[in-house]
Motif scaffolding. Sequence first.
Motif, mmCIF file in Angstrom:
data_model
loop_
_atom_site.group_PDB
_atom_site.id
_atom_site.type_symbol
_atom_site.label_atom_id
_atom_site.label_comp_id
_atom_site.label_asym_id
_atom_site.label_seq_id
_atom_site.Cartn_x
_atom_site.Cartn_y
_atom_site.Cartn_z
ATOM 1 N N TRP A 28 31.855 49.517 21.459
ATOM 2 C CA TRP A 28 31.056 48.294 21.592
ATOM 3 C C TRP A 28 29.760 48.606 22.334
ATOM 4 O O TRP A 28 29.611 48.260 23.504
ATOM 5 C CB TRP A 28 31.822 47.221 22.363
ATOM 6 N N ASP A 37 32.195 51.783 25.551
ATOM 7 C CA ASP A 37 30.755 51.738 25.291
ATOM 8 C C ASP A 37 30.399 52.318 23.926
ATOM 9 O O ASP A 37 29.407 51.915 23.323
ATOM 10 C CB ASP A 37 29.985 52.498 26.379
ATOM 11 N N ALA A 42 26.382 48.421 24.106
ATOM 12 C CA ALA A 42 25.672 47.279 24.688
ATOM 13 C C ALA A 42 24.241 47.198 24.177
ATOM 14 O O ALA A 42 23.675 46.134 24.066
ATOM 15 C CB ALA A 42 25.682 47.382 26.209
ATOM 16 N N ASP A 43 23.663 48.350 23.866
ATOM 17 C CA ASP A 43 22.285 48.379 23.362
ATOM 18 C C ASP A 43 22.092 49.666 22.579
ATOM 19 O O ASP A 43 23.043 50.237 22.078
ATOM 20 C CB ASP A 43 21.290 48.255 24.508
#
Length: 185
Positions: A168, A165, A170-171
């Motif tokens: 990468w 996370d 997610a938001d």
Amino acid sequence: MRTFLAVAALAVAASFTASAEDFSADTSLADDARVVRSVNLEDLKALAVAEGHTITEVGGDGDVSLRATTPDGLIFHLIGTACASEYSEDCLGMMVQVRYDDDELVTAEKINQANLTFAAVSTWWDKEGETVGTTRYLILDGGQSMENLKVNLQNALALGPLVADVVWPADDDYDWLYDDEEDSE
């Protein structure tokens, strides 16, 4: 020709049987109270199976190694280290690894941030192998209980997706990891 086909079919059937046997484990080896100062393949298999994981490969990262999958689908590796030394025929350490394929979003800064954020595992990037991974390394000198090995496995498997996370996001949930300007105000 029929004899050749029959022999070939028998060989294939025997190899599938051997493969299935490679994935079985004596889970009594993973008894919480058992203290180990070294591990072998049977210990790693017992550890994985006792924790409810499915072994999918043995020997992929050396003689004392396996790949397994959690019930949630996370793939991980258990790898014996410092094996067959003057001190033991078995392995004096072990690693738990979770690996991901890299892509254009991976940066050295994100790998560094993951290392700073989750110090219980080491996050690494093999650019040539196109892999991002986390490793939890355990030294067995002096002995460790199997319960402790299980806890370390659980921690490494919990941290692998959290590291992903960071690498990468997610938001915007992880903006605080990258915003140094707010800290200096």
